[in-house]
Scaffold this active site. Structure first.
Site, PDB file in Angstrom:
ATOM      1  N   ASP A   1      28.569  59.039   8.884  1.00 31.35           N
ATOM      2  CA  ASP A   1      27.982  58.978   7.550  1.00 31.35           C
ATOM      3  C   ASP A   1      27.263  57.631   7.445  1.00 31.35           C
ATOM      4  OD1 ASP A   1      27.501  58.501   4.819  1.00 31.35           O
ATOM      5  OD2 ASP A   1      29.224  59.682   4.181  1.00 31.35           O
TER       6      ASP A   1
ATOM      7  N   ARG B   1      15.406  79.403  -0.534  1.00 24.66           N
ATOM      8  CA  ARG B   1      16.750  79.036  -0.070  1.00 24.66           C
ATOM      9  C   ARG B   1      16.728  78.729   1.421  1.00 24.66           C
ATOM     10  NH1 ARG B   1      20.166  82.817   1.461  1.00 24.66           N
ATOM     11  NH2 ARG B   1      19.745  84.250  -0.237  1.00 24.66           N
TER      12      ARG B   1
ATOM     13  N   TYR C   1      34.740  58.157   1.992  1.00 28.16           N
ATOM     14  CA  TYR C   1      34.295  58.589   0.673  1.00 28.16           C
ATOM     15  C   TYR C   1      35.337  59.570   0.095  1.00 28.16           C
ATOM     16  CZ  TYR C   1      31.542  60.680  -3.006  1.00 28.16           C
ATOM     17  OH  TYR C   1      31.118  61.131  -4.225  1.00 28.16           O
TER      18      TYR C   1
ATOM     19  N   LYS D   1      21.773  58.086  -2.790  1.00 28.45           N
ATOM     20  CA  LYS D   1      21.977  56.655  -2.783  1.00 28.45           C
ATOM     21  C   LYS D   1      20.676  55.938  -2.359  1.00 28.45           C
ATOM     22  CE  LYS D   1      26.027  58.268  -3.714  1.00 28.45           C
ATOM     23  NZ  LYS D   1      27.110  58.411  -2.750  1.00 28.45           N
TER      24      LYS D   1
HETATM   25  C1  LIG Z   1      28.055  59.388  -2.476  1.00 21.98           C
HETATM   26  C2  LIG Z   1      28.539  59.514  -1.100  1.00 21.98           C
HETATM   27  C3  LIG Z   1      28.793  60.779  -0.542  1.00 21.98           C
HETATM   28  C4  LIG Z   1      28.636  62.054  -1.328  1.00 21.98           C
HETATM   29  O1  LIG Z   1      27.306  62.301  -1.658  1.00 21.98           O
HETATM   30  P1  LIG Z   1      26.799  63.094  -2.959  1.00 21.98           P
HETATM   31  O2  LIG Z   1      25.319  63.037  -2.835  1.00 21.98           O
HETATM   32  O3  LIG Z   1      27.339  62.375  -4.161  1.00 21.98           O
HETATM   33  O4  LIG Z   1      27.357  64.475  -2.859  1.00 21.98           O
HETATM   34  C5  LIG Z   1      29.197  60.823   0.781  1.00 21.98           C
HETATM   35  N1  LIG Z   1      29.360  59.702   1.516  1.00 21.98           N
HETATM   36  C6  LIG Z   1      29.150  58.470   1.002  1.00 21.98           C
HETATM   37  C7  LIG Z   1      29.362  57.274   1.848  1.00 21.98           C
HETATM   38  C8  LIG Z   1      28.733  58.344  -0.307  1.00 21.98           C
HETATM   39  O5  LIG Z   1      28.529  57.126  -0.824  1.00 21.98           O
END
Ligand SMILES: *Cc1c(COP(=O)(O)O)cnc(C)c1O
Length: 383
Positions: free
Chosen positions: A175, A51, A103, A200
């Site tokens: 982000d 962890r 998001y 992604k």
């Molecule tokens: C998918 C996404 C998230 C969240 O991520 P997860 O891995 O699904 O928890 C946050 N920001 C953006 C821009 C995203 O496309």
């Protein structure tokens, strides 16, 4: 000599500290919960309990830090786990300014957790610097933004946002999921924190869920690592391995995906069943020049309004090469209905203002043949 991006995707930085004892070329999955100790106070390996830290995760964190040109990267069990951990840095009385086009899960996090912790959030169009600076108050501790935004693809000036945050003693968090380090490095533009949903583009194969925070500051790194260890949001060894494997092909994947996306966006913007196309790579996009002043590309995310809700629904149900699914950034092209799939938790009034309605589709362009993608979307639009 510093390594070029493509080389860092595969080999990391030259100073990568952790090597496998058997000199394995692909770093192994250390699928263990715990590590034996040699004597009291001395674990012999630098690792105690997964962890807190694990060799596979540490190796992947170094790979992510290498591609994002960050001093540190911290691996989380999802993008949302990374984002949650970031908002845990703040407490009662603190104020945070966020992009209003965001998001969808981040709104839910704010409603269910962040506001309960006594933190106040103001949502603004961060692409409008006047609006952004008017929202900053003495108690503002951070500006949090996406650029391009999800799903409307607005571009915010990262350098100016960083100046504004720092003048107020606040942090700038970006982000960077949509452009990935292949096309944008917000830390180099003044951001303090970069967040990735590695589910992604970084992992890139629609086969894992993971998140990262990248940063340069030693104290913030210690604080965030302590939070990650405390809340137990750390990335598993197997998922770490998948992210690291994905990063090896990040450069080539994104380049081809961008090439496909540009061809598709150009075609869609001429189609009679399409009202408008939001793609940062089109010269007609409002943020085209600003994006090029801070990023080296446009990525492969396209949003579009169709001429009617019926057309949007037909596309979702008739596509055969595209998959009707949420998420993005992988080898498979996906088409998403933001209104009900990714953004249901955005307040109605805001959805209307942003244009998240029943004709909006979001497309993540993958690696299939561009000819097949074009004929698939055309047959679905024309029904
Ligand atoms: C998918 C996404 C998230 C969240 O991520 P997860 O891995 O699904 O928890 C946050 N920001 C953006 C821009 C995203 O496309």
């Amino acid at each position: 000599m510093s390594r070029e991006f493509e080389t860092r995707c595969i080999h990391g930085r030259e100073d990568t500290g952790l090597n496998d004892r058997f000199r394995a070329v692909s770093f192994p999955i250390y699928q263990t919960a715990t590590f034996s100790h040699i004597e009291t106070g001395h674990n012999g390996s630098g690792f105690d309990y997964t962890r807190e830290s694990n060799p596979t995760r540490t190796h992947t964190e170094e790979a992510v830090a290498a591609v994002e040109s960050a001093k540190y990267a911290i691996g989380f069990s999802s993008g949302m786990a990374a984002i949650s951990c970031f908002f845990e840095l703040f407490g009662r009385g603190d104020h945070i300014v966020c992009s209003e086009d965001l998001y969808g899960g981040v709104f839910r996090l704010h409603r269910l957790v962040t506001e309960k912790n006594g933190i106040e959030i103001t949502y603004v169009d961060t692409s409008d610097l006047n609006e952004l600076s008017a929202a900053v108050r003495p108690e503002t501790k951070a500006i949090y933004l996406e650029t391009p935004t999800n799903p409307m693809m607005h571009i915010t000036d990262i350098r100016k946002a960083a100046e504004l945050a720092h003048k107020n003693g606040a942090l700038l968090a970006v982000d960077n999921t949509f452009l990935s380090p292949r096309y944008q490095n917000p830390l180099k533009l003044g951001a303090d924190i970069v967040i990735h949903s590695a589910s992604k583009f970084l992992s890139g194969h629609n086969d894992t869920v993971a998140g990262f925070i990248c940063l340069n500051d030693d104290r913030l790194n210690d604080g965030l690592r302590l939070l990650a260890k405390t809340t137990g949001a750390s990335l598993s060894p197997f998922d770490s391995f998948l992210v690291e494997r994905g990063i090896k092909t990040l450069a080539v994947r994104m380049e081809r995906q961008q090439e496909n996306a540009l061809a598709l966006a150009e075609l869609l913007s001429l189609h009679p069943r399409v009202k408008d196309v939001c793609y940062v790579g089109l010269k007609s996009h409002k943020g085209y020049d600003l994006n090029l002043s801070q990023a080296s590309g446009f990525g492969s995310m396209i949003s579009l309004h169709t001429d009617s809700p019926e057309t949007a629904l037909r596309v979702l149900h008739k596509v055969k090469v595209f998959t009707f699914a949420e998420s993005l950034g992988g080898t498979e092209s996906l088409v998403t209905y933001p209104l009900i799939q990714t953004h249901p938790d955005v307040p109605q009034e805001l959805k209307e203002r942003l244009g998240i309605d029943d004709t909006l589709l979001r497309i993540s362009v993958g690696l299939e043949s561009i000819n097949d993608l074009i004929s698939d979307i055309t047959q679905a639009l024309e029904g």
